[in-house]
Design an enzyme around this catalytic site. Structure first.
Site: not given
Ligand code: PAF
Length: 284
Positions: A27-28, A138
């Site tokens: 995700g990062h 996010g």
């Protein structure tokens, strides 16, 4: 870092900042990749921010994996890692905090008092130090992004916030550094969050617009998973984060639950389709 940032601005570089607390996952890295595509210089900050943790939360045991993180960032072509120590960010005598009123004390803010004050304060400091053109966040932390966007607007901060989609495991679990705490059994049970959101999405797909009906559906999904303790299921306006009764405007379906001692959050974002405002589109 501040001197490097000043130089980058003087050279008209487009600087992208990806603020993180480390323990980097895909995700990062999706945020880093997007920043890499859109900016001429990418900075990732790694700082486990003590002011956003409550006294009973997991600050001491929060995963710290600096070597592995640095390697991932180097491979992704990041130009700089900013990894300050707590005493650099909060030196003795530190007194100034940012409080985004109204948005900060409900939902995550109610379950985690003081959390968003810590987040807003550190993010403003990171913006001041790194002076990015764009900052990437996010959508999993929907309320956090909303609060940061409000802070940027209210305080005339010259940074554009870029919101990126949630990244999920193949089975639907939203990526989070806290997934590392889950036992094998809790990991299986954690799928209840995405299962409940999927049930809500399917019901929306078949025409339901009543928030209470969707909430009830999700609560039923949770009732079938005794290993998970539901904290909240809420359907809120995407701007005010106030509960809605009917889904018409951009909304979030938000869920938070405990798997053992680990607290996870997830959400479904709903917005009118740009081509046909009578139709909704769903982002899980
Ligand atoms: O989302 C996070 O990882 C943190 O809340 C952030 C934005 C890096 C601030 O510490």
């Amino acid at each position: 870092m501040q001197e490097a940032a000043r130089l980058a601005r003087a050279e008209n570089k487009i600087v992208g900042l990806v603020p993180t607390m480390g323990a980097l996952h895909a995700g990062h890295m999706a945020l880093v990749e997007r920043a890499r595509r859109e900016c001429s210089q990418v900075v990732t900050s790694i700082f486990v921010n003590p002011t956003q943790f409550g006294p009973k939360e997991d600050l001491a045991k929060y995963p710290r994996t600096f070597e592995a993180d640095s390697q991932k960032l180097a491979e992704a072509g990041v130009d700089a890692i900013f990894a300050p120590q707590p005493a650099d960010v909060y030196p003795p005598g530190f007194r100034t905090y940012v409080n985004v009123e109204g948005l900060s004390d409900r939902l995550e803010g109610r379950s985690r008092p003081g959390h968003f004050r810590g987040v807003a304060t550190v993010v403003l400091k990171l913006f001041e130090i790194c002076q990015p053109t764009y900052a990437y966040f996010g959508r999993k932390d929907a309320q956090q992004v909303r609060i940061i966007s409000q802070m940027v607007r209210d305080l005339n901060v010259d940074v554009e916030i870029v919101i990126c989609p949630i990244v999920r495991e193949h089975d639907g679990l939203a990526l989070s550094s806290r997934n590392a705490y889950l036992s094998a059994d809790e990991r299986k049970a954690a799928l209840v969050l995405s299962r409940a959101l999927t049930a809500a999405r399917d019901e929306l797909g078949s025409g339901t617009r009543d928030a209470l009906a969707l909430q009830t559906t999700m609560q039923k999904v949770f009732a079938g998973e005794p290993r998970a303790a539901l904290d909240y299921v809420e359907i809120v306006d995407a701007d005010t984060f106030e509960p809605v009764t009917r889904i018409a405007r951009p909304c979030y379906v938000l869920v938070a639950a405990f798997l053992g001692k680990t607290r996870l959050i997830d959400n479904l974002y709903i917005e009118p389709s740009p081509s046909n405002p009578d139709e909704l589109q769903f982002h899980l």
